[in-house]
Write a protein that holds these residues in place. Structure first.
Motif, mmCIF file in Angstrom:
data_model
loop_
_atom_site.group_PDB
_atom_site.id
_atom_site.type_symbol
_atom_site.label_atom_id
_atom_site.label_comp_id
_atom_site.label_asym_id
_atom_site.label_seq_id
_atom_site.Cartn_x
_atom_site.Cartn_y
_atom_site.Cartn_z
ATOM 1 N N LEU A 162 -13.178 7.518 -4.477
ATOM 2 C CA LEU A 162 -14.272 7.792 -3.546
ATOM 3 C C LEU A 162 -13.744 8.432 -2.274
ATOM 4 O O LEU A 162 -14.341 9.376 -1.739
ATOM 5 N N ALA A 163 -12.629 7.929 -1.780
ATOM 6 C CA ALA A 163 -12.014 8.506 -0.575
ATOM 7 C C ALA A 163 -11.674 9.976 -0.801
ATOM 8 O O ALA A 163 -11.903 10.824 0.069
ATOM 9 N N ALA A 164 -11.132 10.296 -1.977
ATOM 10 C CA ALA A 164 -10.803 11.680 -2.296
ATOM 11 C C ALA A 164 -12.055 12.544 -2.351
ATOM 12 O O ALA A 164 -12.056 13.698 -1.857
ATOM 13 N N ARG A 165 -13.156 12.019 -2.901
ATOM 14 C CA ARG A 165 -14.409 12.765 -2.975
ATOM 15 C C ARG A 165 -14.969 13.034 -1.582
ATOM 16 O O ARG A 165 -15.403 14.144 -1.280
ATOM 17 N N VAL A 166 -14.948 12.023 -0.740
ATOM 18 C CA VAL A 166 -15.459 12.185 0.621
ATOM 19 C C VAL A 166 -14.647 13.223 1.370
ATOM 20 O O VAL A 166 -15.190 14.073 2.093
ATOM 21 N N ALA A 167 -13.327 13.175 1.219
ATOM 22 C CA ALA A 167 -12.457 14.106 1.937
ATOM 23 C C ALA A 167 -12.686 15.549 1.486
ATOM 24 O O ALA A 167 -12.553 16.488 2.275
ATOM 25 N N GLU A 168 -13.046 15.716 0.225
ATOM 26 C CA GLU A 168 -13.323 17.063 -0.276
ATOM 27 C C GLU A 168 -14.581 17.645 0.333
ATOM 28 O O GLU A 168 -14.787 18.849 0.336
ATOM 29 N N ILE A 187 -9.237 7.112 5.648
ATOM 30 C CA ILE A 187 -9.336 8.524 5.277
ATOM 31 C C ILE A 187 -9.196 9.373 6.535
ATOM 32 O O ILE A 187 -9.855 9.099 7.541
ATOM 33 N N PRO A 188 -8.355 10.417 6.515
ATOM 34 C CA PRO A 188 -8.154 11.267 7.703
ATOM 35 C C PRO A 188 -9.299 12.269 7.884
ATOM 36 O O PRO A 188 -9.177 13.449 7.554
ATOM 37 N N LEU A 189 -10.403 11.778 8.441
ATOM 38 C CA LEU A 189 -11.609 12.596 8.524
ATOM 39 C C LEU A 189 -11.947 13.061 9.923
ATOM 40 O O LEU A 189 -12.854 13.874 10.096
ATOM 41 N N SER A 190 -11.270 12.540 10.938
ATOM 42 C CA SER A 190 -11.711 12.819 12.284
ATOM 43 C C SER A 190 -10.515 12.931 13.218
ATOM 44 O O SER A 190 -9.354 12.864 12.806
ATOM 45 N N GLY A 191 -10.817 13.100 14.502
ATOM 46 C CA GLY A 191 -9.779 13.162 15.522
ATOM 47 C C GLY A 191 -10.404 13.375 16.885
ATOM 48 O O GLY A 191 -11.590 13.707 17.005
ATOM 49 N N GLY A 245 0.824 -1.204 0.000
ATOM 50 C CA GLY A 245 0.000 0.000 0.000
ATOM 51 C C GLY A 245 0.856 1.252 0.000
ATOM 52 O O GLY A 245 2.081 1.189 -0.145
ATOM 53 N N TYR A 246 0.211 2.401 0.194
ATOM 54 C CA TYR A 246 0.956 3.661 0.196
ATOM 55 C C TYR A 246 0.198 4.710 0.991
ATOM 56 O O TYR A 246 -0.994 4.556 1.298
ATOM 57 N N PHE A 247 0.913 5.799 1.325
ATOM 58 C CA PHE A 247 0.383 6.918 2.105
ATOM 59 C C PHE A 247 0.507 8.221 1.327
ATOM 60 O O PHE A 247 1.501 8.428 0.616
ATOM 61 N N THR A 248 -0.472 9.117 1.518
ATOM 62 C CA THR A 248 -0.345 10.504 1.046
ATOM 63 C C THR A 248 -1.005 11.417 2.075
ATOM 64 O O THR A 248 -1.751 10.968 2.939
ATOM 65 N N ARG A 249 -0.757 12.717 1.928
ATOM 66 C CA ARG A 249 -1.385 13.690 2.826
ATOM 67 C C ARG A 249 -2.713 14.208 2.291
ATOM 68 O O ARG A 249 -3.521 14.720 3.057
ATOM 69 N N ASP A 250 -2.940 14.134 0.976
ATOM 70 C CA ASP A 250 -4.145 14.719 0.390
ATOM 71 C C ASP A 250 -4.766 13.765 -0.621
ATOM 72 O O ASP A 250 -4.113 12.860 -1.156
ATOM 73 N N GLY A 251 -6.056 13.993 -0.882
ATOM 74 C CA GLY A 251 -6.799 13.106 -1.750
ATOM 75 C C GLY A 251 -6.350 13.143 -3.200
ATOM 76 O O GLY A 251 -6.371 12.120 -3.890
ATOM 77 N N ALA A 252 -5.975 14.325 -3.698
ATOM 78 C CA ALA A 252 -5.554 14.431 -5.091
ATOM 79 C C ALA A 252 -4.307 13.599 -5.354
ATOM 80 O O ALA A 252 -4.211 12.881 -6.365
ATOM 81 N N THR A 253 -3.338 13.660 -4.444
ATOM 82 C CA THR A 253 -2.121 12.856 -4.598
ATOM 83 C C THR A 253 -2.430 11.381 -4.394
ATOM 84 O O THR A 253 -1.846 10.509 -5.068
ATOM 85 N N PHE A 254 -3.338 11.071 -3.489
ATOM 86 C CA PHE A 254 -3.761 9.693 -3.252
ATOM 87 C C PHE A 254 -4.252 9.060 -4.556
ATOM 88 O O PHE A 254 -3.881 7.938 -4.904
ATOM 89 N N LEU A 255 -5.068 9.797 -5.304
ATOM 90 C CA LEU A 255 -5.593 9.298 -6.573
ATOM 91 C C LEU A 255 -4.512 9.265 -7.647
ATOM 92 O O LEU A 255 -4.416 8.293 -8.411
ATOM 93 N N ARG A 256 -3.691 10.290 -7.684
ATOM 94 C CA ARG A 256 -2.634 10.371 -8.706
ATOM 95 C C ARG A 256 -1.659 9.201 -8.586
ATOM 96 O O ARG A 256 -1.302 8.566 -9.586
ATOM 97 N N VAL A 257 -1.260 8.886 -7.374
ATOM 98 C CA VAL A 257 -0.346 7.755 -7.150
ATOM 99 C C VAL A 257 -1.069 6.441 -7.420
ATOM 100 O O VAL A 257 -0.502 5.509 -8.006
ATOM 101 N N GLU A 312 -22.103 9.552 4.143
ATOM 102 C CA GLU A 312 -23.527 9.469 3.830
ATOM 103 C C GLU A 312 -23.936 10.574 2.870
ATOM 104 O O GLU A 312 -24.768 10.366 1.965
ATOM 105 N N LYS A 313 -23.354 11.752 3.023
ATOM 106 C CA LYS A 313 -23.658 12.869 2.131
ATOM 107 C C LYS A 313 -23.272 12.557 0.690
ATOM 108 O O LYS A 313 -23.959 12.948 -0.264
ATOM 109 N N VAL A 314 -22.153 11.818 0.514
ATOM 110 C CA VAL A 314 -21.683 11.470 -0.827
ATOM 111 C C VAL A 314 -22.435 10.276 -1.390
ATOM 112 O O VAL A 314 -22.799 10.250 -2.576
#
Length: 394
Positions: free
Chosen positions: A387-393, A360-364, A172-184, A228-230
């Motif tokens: 989908l993860a990138a869309r939710v994060a947006e 997805i880093p959505l909470s804390g 697997g792999y890690f990124t800080r943002d959804g756009a890079t997550f999808l690009r990689v 749920e919104k998405v």
């Protein structure tokens, strides 16, 4: 390491050896690090173990998955610390230290892909490769506030990578943002064999959420609402009809047998001083019986069939990534082991089914990150990343 400084203590201190990359490609302009289980030409592969490092020698061939990133234009910056023989989830390596959690510096980063998550969360590179056998990408992703994926088993090549439990191991792999997550993901994962529909069925694993303390469930509720919104209406289901205890032990027995087959011969021959927790897990692995493995494989087979039917080709399961935010660095080894066992109850669904899961880093809570996961059908990895990138947006 090809960086001038490593303030996060994320990288193995290997002498810098340049690794050529393509001058153009879809990942041009991005830098990446590699967990020290993958071979990179000109570097040793230590697998978090002084003994393995001593026996490694300099590799002459780069692992195909790493080479794919280089050919796509990404720039390699170094090899990152992994937990010893990748058989841990804390991020603490008794021999090479504990990388800094960029999302919560007073807490463990999570392992075994600790160095990779540390490097990305501290901004030392744009993305990093890790491996996930029992949770080793999903755990540090949640702990460090990152996007992370455990792909469909077998989707991404692990050739020239040190094994832990081959029937569970994934890249697997890690990124800080959804756009890079999808690009990689477009490079690492490639096109989906079973893409998700535009609006998949949303399923919520109520039995998985029931494992959490009330405060953790409360912290994740806004994140669930974002999904749920998405996706629209969410249907509650029991993900582990067999019970989490049965699935937990099935995973433990199979992982233990395979881990001992991989590393047991070295441990028996060299008798290395294994770090806390790691020594206990290999001692357990050595004693796993044929009967335990056979029963575990039967549970795994039945679960895999039932779980795949639950998701079908269009279902996405919502579940917690981890039981809570990362434990403090000052927690005892006993407390960390207890936390690990709680985490494995959540992690085992993807492991035993072989299905892809993103965190997805959505909470804390308590000032530390907390991830929410989406788990999809086999072959839906890139759709799940998108989908993860869309939710994060939002």
């Amino acid at each position: 390491m090809l960086l001038p400084h490593d303030p996060a203590r994320a990288f193995m201190p290997y002498p810098a050896v340049a690794v050529p990359n393509a001058e153009s490609g879809p990942l041009r302009g991005l830098s990446f690090a590699v967990k020290d289980l993958f071979d990179v030409a000109g570097y040793p592969t230590g697998a978090g173990s002084p003994q393995m490092l001593a026996m490694s020698g300099l590799k002459t061939r780069t692992a195909p998955t790493v080479q794919k990133l280089l050919d796509a234009g990404a720039r390699f910056v170094g090899k990152t610390i992994t937990d010893e023989l990748a058989f841990s989830m804390s991020g603490k390596n008794a021999h090479f230290g504990t990388p800094l959690n960029g999302g919560a510096p007073d807490r463990i980063p999570g392992g075994s892909s600790s160095g990779s998550a540390s490097a990305v969360s501290n901004g030392l590179c744009d993305f990093a490769l890790g491996t996930d056998t029992g949770g080793s990408v999903r755990a540090p992703a949640s702990h460090c506030g990152l996007f992370g994926i455990r792909p469909t088993h077998g989707r991404v090549s692990l050739e020239n990578c040190h094994d832990l439990a081959p029937s569970f191991d994934t890249c697997g792999y890690f990124t800080r943002d959804g756009a890079t997550f999808l690009r990689v993901g477009e490079v690492v994962l490639g096109a989906d064999t079973e893409p998700l529909p535009e609006r998949p069925r949303a399923l919520l694993a109520k039995d998985a959420f029931a494992l959490l303390d009330g405060a953790v469930r409360e912290a994740l509720l806004p994140a669930v609402r974002r999904v749920e919104k998405v996706l629209g209406q969410v249907t509650e289901v029991d993900a582990a009809a067999e019970g989490f205890t049965a699935l937990y032990w099935a995973m433990r027995y199979i992982q233990g047998r395979e881990a001992w087959a991989v590393d047991g011969p070295m441990i028996e021959r060299l008798k290395p001083p294994l770090g806390p927790g790691v020594a206990d897990r290999f001692a357990f692995a050595k004693e796993v019986t044929d009967r335990q493995v056979a029963e575990a494989q039967a549970i795994r087979g039945a679960f895999k069939e039932r779980f795949a039917a639950l998701l079908g080709r269009d279902g996405v399961l919502i579940l917690p990534s981890m039981p809570d935010v990362a434990p403090l660095l000052t927690e005892s080894d006993e407390a960390l082991n207890d936390y690990r066992n709680r985490a494995l109850n959540l992690q085992c669904l993807s492991v035993l089914s072989g299905l892809p899961q993103v965190s997805i880093p959505l909470s804390g809570r308590n000032g530390a990150p907390l991830g929410l996961s989406l788990l999809g059908p086999a072959g839906s990895d890139l759709s799940l990343v998108a989908l993860a990138a869309r939710v994060a947006e939002g």
